[in-house]
Design an enzyme around this catalytic site. Sequence first.
Site, PDB file in Angstrom:
ATOM      1  N   HIS A   1       0.856  -1.198   0.000  1.00 30.62           N
ATOM      2  CA  HIS A   1       0.000   0.000   0.000  1.00 30.62           C
ATOM      3  C   HIS A   1       0.895   1.253   0.000  1.00 30.62           C
ATOM      4  O   HIS A   1       1.911   1.294   0.683  1.00 30.62           O
ATOM      5  CB  HIS A   1      -0.927  -0.008   1.218  1.00 30.62           C
ATOM      6  CG  HIS A   1      -2.026   0.996   1.087  1.00 30.62           C
ATOM      7  ND1 HIS A   1      -1.813   2.337   1.283  1.00 30.62           N
ATOM      8  CD2 HIS A   1      -3.333   0.870   0.743  1.00 30.62           C
ATOM      9  CE1 HIS A   1      -2.947   2.999   1.074  1.00 30.62           C
ATOM     10  NE2 HIS A   1      -3.893   2.118   0.744  1.00 30.62           N
TER      11      HIS A   1
ATOM     12  N   GLU B   1      -3.692   1.777  -7.546  1.00 25.29           N
ATOM     13  CA  GLU B   1      -4.151   2.905  -6.738  1.00 25.29           C
ATOM     14  C   GLU B   1      -3.225   4.108  -6.955  1.00 25.29           C
ATOM     15  O   GLU B   1      -2.184   4.210  -6.280  1.00 25.29           O
ATOM     16  CB  GLU B   1      -4.121   2.543  -5.252  1.00 25.29           C
ATOM     17  CG  GLU B   1      -4.930   1.321  -4.884  1.00 25.29           C
ATOM     18  CD  GLU B   1      -5.258   1.326  -3.401  1.00 25.29           C
ATOM     19  OE1 GLU B   1      -6.431   1.384  -3.078  1.00 25.29           O
ATOM     20  OE2 GLU B   1      -4.327   1.299  -2.577  1.00 25.29           O
TER      21      GLU B   1
HETATM   22  C1  PEP Z   1      -7.005   2.906   0.098  1.00 21.70           C
HETATM   23  O1  PEP Z   1      -6.778   3.061   1.284  1.00 21.70           O
HETATM   24  O2  PEP Z   1      -6.485   1.965  -0.486  1.00 21.70           O
HETATM   25  C2  PEP Z   1      -7.863   3.868  -0.595  1.00 21.70           C
HETATM   26  C3  PEP Z   1      -8.081   3.676  -1.857  1.00 21.70           C
HETATM   27  O3  PEP Z   1      -8.396   4.912   0.153  1.00 21.70           O
HETATM   28  P1  PEP Z   1      -9.534   5.963  -0.331  1.00 21.70           P
HETATM   29  O4  PEP Z   1     -10.681   5.159  -0.876  1.00 21.70           O
HETATM   30  O5  PEP Z   1      -9.877   6.722   0.900  1.00 21.70           O
HETATM   31  O6  PEP Z   1      -8.924   6.817  -1.395  1.00 21.70           O
END
Ligand code: PEP
Length: 238
Positions: A90, A159
């Site tokens: 992450h 992400e």
């Molecule tokens: C995450 O923690 O992986 C994330 C995508 O957070 P958020 O949805 O708050 O952007």
Amino acid sequence: MIVAANFKTNHTRETAAIYLDALELFLDTSFIDCDIRVYPPLTALLRADLYSHVKLGAQNFYPVVSGAYTGEIGSHQLGEFGIKNVLIGHSERRVTLKETQDLIAQKYAFAKENGWEIIYCIGEPKDVREQGISAVLEYLWSEFDGIDMDYERLSVAYEPIWAIGTGVSAKIKDIDEISNILKSKLGNTPLLYGGSVNSENLSSIISLSSCDGVLVGNAALDVANFCKLIQIAQNVKK
Ligand code: PEP
């Protein structure tokens, strides 16, 4: 379809238990066939076998069974809770907690040895995004260094760092472009998107042909809202 909630440093043992009971009840009484995963803080872990519809996972662990690693937990501790499902890579751990690709690869290898299910997170920072698609891809590929992409219990979460927790999700056409390229490399490995997913943008994101689910932070902290997201995901026909 995978719908996963990352609590980060939110919820207590007490509120996580209330959340999980409400979520189980919702899943018990709805026709949901999504793969639902929840990653509470380590202090709020509960026995995974208490839940039949939700897979409980760990946001973090150190790649050891046990030993002298002050402040960390290993497979011995996770095993007590029957946890077989982990997040690795992450961006908050990479950037804020300074985890190197080398440590991440060690954690990945350890999780794989244990046969755990892994959501492996990758994502580029804003300055790399501003340099264009080739720079983004080069950055993302570097985050696979030392990672066995053929592991059968792997899902990858794309992400973009600038979209996490900011309320600014990536544009659908940009998610589509990157996801198609990633998916062509990942084959059957599920590909999730994460970054400010909410009830407004979820449907268009998971309708994308290369998107197999979502990893959600903020919008999943409230159980009623998370149930709403699950229902939206369930309603999308693919
Ligand atoms: C995450 O923690 O992986 C994330 C995508 O957070 P958020 O949805 O708050 O952007």
